[in-house]
Design a protein around this motif. Sequence first.
Motif, PDB file in Angstrom:
ATOM      1  N   UNK A  63       0.827  -1.201   0.000  1.00 18.32           N
ATOM      2  CA  UNK A  63       0.000   0.000   0.000  1.00 18.32           C
ATOM      3  C   UNK A  63       0.864   1.254   0.000  1.00 18.32           C
ATOM      4  N   UNK A  64       1.946   1.242   0.749  1.00 16.98           N
ATOM      5  CA  UNK A  64       2.823   2.420   0.799  1.00 16.98           C
ATOM      6  C   UNK A  64       3.409   2.723  -0.576  1.00 16.98           C
ATOM      7  N   UNK A  65       3.728   1.675  -1.345  1.00 18.65           N
ATOM      8  CA  UNK A  65       4.267   1.876  -2.691  1.00 18.65           C
ATOM      9  C   UNK A  65       3.221   2.512  -3.593  1.00 18.65           C
ATOM     10  N   UNK A  66       1.978   2.017  -3.509  1.00 19.70           N
ATOM     11  CA  UNK A  66       0.918   2.588  -4.340  1.00 19.70           C
ATOM     12  C   UNK A  66       0.648   4.040  -3.972  1.00 19.70           C
ATOM     13  N   UNK A  67       0.594   4.332  -2.684  1.00 24.11           N
ATOM     14  CA  UNK A  67       0.368   5.709  -2.259  1.00 24.11           C
ATOM     15  C   UNK A  67       1.490   6.630  -2.727  1.00 24.11           C
ATOM     16  N   UNK A  68       2.726   6.137  -2.670  1.00 24.34           N
ATOM     17  CA  UNK A  68       3.858   6.949  -3.112  1.00 24.34           C
ATOM     18  C   UNK A  68       3.795   7.219  -4.610  1.00 24.34           C
ATOM     19  N   UNK A  69       3.428   6.202  -5.383  1.00 22.01           N
ATOM     20  CA  UNK A  69       3.317   6.397  -6.830  1.00 22.01           C
ATOM     21  C   UNK A  69       2.265   7.438  -7.180  1.00 22.01           C
ATOM     22  N   UNK A  70       1.212   7.497  -6.376  1.00 20.57           N
ATOM     23  CA  UNK A  70       0.136   8.464  -6.608  1.00 20.57           C
ATOM     24  C   UNK A  70       0.433   9.821  -5.973  1.00 20.57           C
ATOM     25  N   UNK A  71       1.617   9.929  -5.346  1.00 16.30           N
ATOM     26  CA  UNK A  71       2.010  11.148  -4.629  1.00 16.30           C
ATOM     27  C   UNK A  71       0.973  11.537  -3.577  1.00 16.30           C
ATOM     28  N   UNK A  72       0.398  10.515  -2.949  1.00 15.86           N
ATOM     29  CA  UNK A  72      -0.579  10.743  -1.878  1.00 15.86           C
ATOM     30  C   UNK A  72       0.138  11.272  -0.634  1.00 15.86           C
ATOM     31  N   UNK A  73      -0.482  12.148   0.127  1.00 11.52           N
ATOM     32  CA  UNK A  73       0.176  12.751   1.285  1.00 11.52           C
ATOM     33  C   UNK A  73       0.172  11.892   2.545  1.00 11.52           C
ATOM     34  N   UNK A  74      -0.582  10.787   2.558  1.00  8.73           N
ATOM     35  CA  UNK A  74      -0.696   9.960   3.762  1.00  8.73           C
ATOM     36  C   UNK A  74       0.540   9.085   3.941  1.00  8.73           C
ATOM     37  N   UNK A  75       0.863   8.792   5.204  1.00  9.82           N
ATOM     38  CA  UNK A  75       1.914   7.850   5.557  1.00  9.82           C
ATOM     39  C   UNK A  75       1.277   6.651   6.244  1.00  9.82           C
ATOM     40  N   UNK A  76       1.748   5.442   5.919  1.00 11.64           N
ATOM     41  CA  UNK A  76       1.215   4.230   6.527  1.00 11.64           C
ATOM     42  C   UNK A  76       2.374   3.349   6.976  1.00 11.64           C
ATOM     43  N   UNK A  77       2.217   2.720   8.137  1.00 10.48           N
ATOM     44  CA  UNK A  77       3.245   1.815   8.656  1.00 10.48           C
ATOM     45  C   UNK A  77       2.583   0.741   9.501  1.00 10.48           C
TER      46      UNK A  77
END
Length: 240
Positions: free
Chosen positions: A167-181
């Motif tokens: 999920x973190x990779x997908x969010x990063x590709x979309x330049x989403x501002x959320x952080x997940x861990x």
Amino acid sequence: MQQRRLLVLGANSAIGQGLLMYAKQQGALVAGVSRSPAPESVMVDDWLVLELQQGEAAAVLNTVVADFCRQFQPTDIFICHGVLQQDRLKAEKTIRQLDEQAAMHSWWVNYLLPAVHLQALFGYLQQHPCRVLVLSAKVGSISDNSLGGWYSYRSAKAALNMLVKTLSIELSRLKAPALVAALHPGTTESLLSSPFLRNIPPSQLQTPAQTAARLWQVATALQPEQHGKLLHWDGSILPF
């Protein structure tokens, strides 16, 4: 400074309640999602009762969670689902004890339920700079497994860690501002840990309130380099 707004999924768990109470003490607005109503001991600003059963169209039902999230506008989200041993489900010492139905229940609670909640929250995460911490377990680390056992729980948590990483990779590709861990909370006095506390030194055992304070600090200090990682309760990165 923006007032923090905490949303806890699995809010009636020991750690979930601890987080709600601690965040409220810190001046945050707090909301929970759980199968049962909010306990009287926890002062909340909003609450959603929602029970999703294994085998139901969970992603469809979770549109309710998506709407609830958009209305509450959280800055911090904790997903606190987890089960290690319950009724037919046992923490297996050998693969001979593996029970198919029990293992499926473990995967539902420990992996699939967090997964469908993250799916429901995905639209919100694309648009809002929030911090998402998914409670996992150090025993879900494949490289750290030197003791064996606990087949269903370890496997489900390992899958959860991979879910968060992907999920973190997908969010990063979309330049989403959320952080997940993913986050290992440490050994906490709870229903999940109660059968296994006999051999735990008192110095390693935390109350839900103590754990909540530590996890809230991890959320507060979460950095982009921790995005998609498995974190220890002190914020350090654990191996997958």
